[in-house]
Design an enzyme around this catalytic site. Structure first.
Site, mmCIF file in Angstrom:
data_model
loop_
_atom_site.group_PDB
_atom_site.id
_atom_site.type_symbol
_atom_site.label_atom_id
_atom_site.label_comp_id
_atom_site.label_asym_id
_atom_site.label_seq_id
_atom_site.Cartn_x
_atom_site.Cartn_y
_atom_site.Cartn_z
ATOM 1 C CB CYS A 19 -29.379 -80.766 5.065
ATOM 2 S SG CYS A 19 -29.067 -79.047 4.963
ATOM 3 C CD GLU A 79 -28.123 -75.823 -1.008
ATOM 4 O OE1 GLU A 79 -27.597 -76.893 -0.633
ATOM 5 O OE2 GLU A 79 -27.475 -74.879 -1.468
HETATM 6 C C1 UN1 Z 1 -29.509 -76.971 6.685
HETATM 7 O O1 UN1 Z 1 -29.411 -77.884 7.503
HETATM 8 O O2 UN1 Z 1 -30.458 -76.957 5.854
HETATM 9 O O3 UN1 Z 1 -23.896 -75.685 7.997
HETATM 10 C C2 UN1 Z 1 -28.606 -75.795 6.618
HETATM 11 C C3 UN1 Z 1 -24.857 -75.714 8.788
HETATM 12 C C4 UN1 Z 1 -25.763 -74.517 8.822
HETATM 13 C C5 UN1 Z 1 -26.768 -74.575 7.727
HETATM 14 C C6 UN1 Z 1 -27.502 -75.867 7.623
HETATM 15 N N1 UN1 Z 1 -24.973 -73.326 8.702
HETATM 16 O O4 UN1 Z 1 -25.077 -76.657 9.520
#
Ligand code: UN1
Length: 509
Positions: free
Chosen positions: A296, A262
């Site tokens: 992210c 990821e």
């Molecule tokens: C991340 O930023 O690594 O969709 C995960 C989202 C959260 C998860 C983010 N449920 O923004």
């Protein structure tokens, strides 16, 4: 703006919350300081473990695997159910640690723990639904079926921005799938990791599960290295930068291990002329400025039809001017601090590059509270108009910068959406079914997440989470992401009493 809490106050809150979760408070004597981005001051110190500790943990996890893999999956679910209950009980404490260590505002920190609770519930249900298929055989008196078996030890490397939720996605699913977990949390968030792991340890002890099903390794690159190289790690699930993924992925592949990556995102929202601009503004501001731009899934690019771009930019700039920025512990704050000085510097470098590449900074970008807390980095989320998708726009800067790009035709907007190396999340704001479906179709967004009339961030755990291209291709969390944590066996069962061969092959002896 109220002033920032004292270092003493933060230390007290951290200690109380950690102790309530079952962490023996780290009394000093550690070799690494743990700082709070809220004021830049030291919360405590911890002792880092080494690569050798990593190897030993993987070996212990291997022993736990040999026991756990034959426990029926619904019984494995009972452990995760208990863990979920403990998370509910300690939701406030864990959220406090998340706020203290990574600067999330209260509501988002609570949301992160809720995400952990949600995945536990999902995993408990899943523990009775690890279905294989039955397939018609071409031979009489034969049956084909698939069986899913536990895979082995799962290594988890997680990032500071979701310091505990991403581990819980992996762990809740891995445990019901029959796999132990060895976790290297972010170096910046050891306390919330230790607290989460202590709650899981308690659930393990209470349900009589094998002791080393869950292990946490507080440490640096050599601990990560041990997880990457150890043949005892069957699946390495790693969240972080694309640079990290490039270092990890090929090396795990070299030993024929599995990896689930990821990595970076560079998420865009297309805003078409038929979009509801009120809803769009709210969706964009949460996705771009929420979590101080450090998800992210954060929205980094708004691709806006030229007929509405000026109106929308004005609305976003108005909203940005009113955003309460400050201590994430204060009621009402919406934007907390950046994680570190280097995050602040990358933001400033990106803004400079954007200007050099023809951008116009419409709002934000400045630092706040620097006098009061020189070691903390609060920033005003920045809104930058760009005439084209220049190199800086195509790169992920982990800070709240939203680039706005105009477009004329939907084809052009979709091409811009896709013309970046990353492929995590995307959305379209539109009142037109045709435009929405075009965006969701095979020649629409190329991302792992494509939304309509909501922003790019804040996904629910029920869906598979992850993205394409430099985002790494992995899928975690809901849907059938569990399959990455199991191995599939195809079984042919002959109950015919004779031995016909497939494909009509004759082999008479
Ligand atoms: C991340 O930023 O690594 O969709 C995960 C989202 C959260 C998860 C983010 N449920 O923004």
């Amino acid at each position: 703006m109220s002033s920032l809490p004292s270092a003493e106050e933060l230390r007290r809150r951290a200690r109380d919350a950690a102790e309530r979760c079952g962490v023996d408070w780290i009394r000093g004597g550690g070799d690494r300081a743990v700082r709070s981005p809220i004021n830049g001051e030291v919360l405590t110190d911890v002792r880092w473990q080494s690569g050798l500790d990593g190897d030993a943990a993987v070996a212990r996890a291997g022993d736990a695997f040999r026991e756990w893999r034959t426990v029926p999956a619904p019984e494995r679910g009972a452990l995760v159910r208990r863990f979920g209950e403990l998370l509910r009980e300690h939701k406030q404490d864990l959220a406090t640690l998340v706020s203290l260590e990574v600067g999330k505002i209260r509501s988002e920190a609570l949301g992160e723990v809720q995400e952990m609770i949600d995945i536990c519930e999902f995993a408990v249900g899943l523990s009775r639904q690890l279905y294989g298929r039955t397939i018609s055989s071409e031979r009489p008196g034969h049956r084909l079926m698939e069986t899913w078996h536990p895979l082995g030890v799962v290594g988890v490397i997680s990032a500071f921005n979701f310091p505990v939720a991403v581990w819980s996605w992996n762990t809740a699913i891995a445990l019901v799938c029959g796999d132990p977990v060895v976790w290297k949390p972010s170096e910046l968030a050891p306390l919330s990791a230790l607290a989460s792991a202590a709650l899981l340890d308690r659930a393990i002890a209470e349900t009589g599960a094998p002791e080393h099903l869950s292990q946490v390794l507080i440490g640096g690159p050599d601990v990560g290295e041990a997880l990457v190289t150890s043949p005892g790690i069957a699946l390495l699930s790693a969240t972080g930068s694309t640079r990290m993924g490039r270092a990890v992925g090929p090396r795990v592949a070299e030993r024929f291990g599995r990896s689930l990556l990821e990595l970076g995102g560079n998420n865009a929202a297309i805003v078409t002329p038929s979009a509801d601009l009120d809803l769009t503004t709210r969706g964009i501001v949460f996705a771009a400025a929420g979590t101080a731009g450090q998800r992210c899934t954060t929205l980094r690019r708004a691709i806006v039809h030229e007929s509405v771009v000026s109106a929308l930019v004005e609305r976003i700039a108005d909203a940005y001017a009113k955003l309460p920025i400050g201590s994430p512990l204060d009621e009402g704050t919406l934007v907390g601090p950046l994680i570190s000085s280097s995050a602040y510097e990358s933001m400033q470098d990106a803004l400079l590059a954007a200007r050099e590449q023809g951008g116009e900074i419409i709002a934000g970008g400045g630092r706040r509270l620097a006098e009061e807390a020189p070691g903390a980095f609060y920033v005003e989320p920045a809104l930058v108009r760009m005439s084209e998708q220049s190199p800086i726009v195509r790169q992920e800067t982990f800070a709240p910068i939203l680039y706005v790009l105009p477009y004329r035709t939907l084809d052009e907007a979709i091409a811009l959406n896709n013309d970046v190396p990353q492929g995590l999340s995307s959305s379209v704001f539109t009142g037109s079914l045709t435009e929405a479906e075009r965006f969701l179709g095979p020649d629409g967004s190329d991302c792992g997440i494509a939304n309509v009339n909501i922003g790019t961030s804040g996904a629910e755990i029920g869906g598979a989470f992850g993205g394409e291209k430099e985002t790494g291709g992995g899928r975690e969390s809901g849907s059938d992401a569990w399959r990455a944590y199991m191995r599939r066996a195809t079984n042919t069962i002959n109950f015919s009493g004779s031995l016909p061969l497939a494909q009509g092959v004759e082999f008479d002896i």
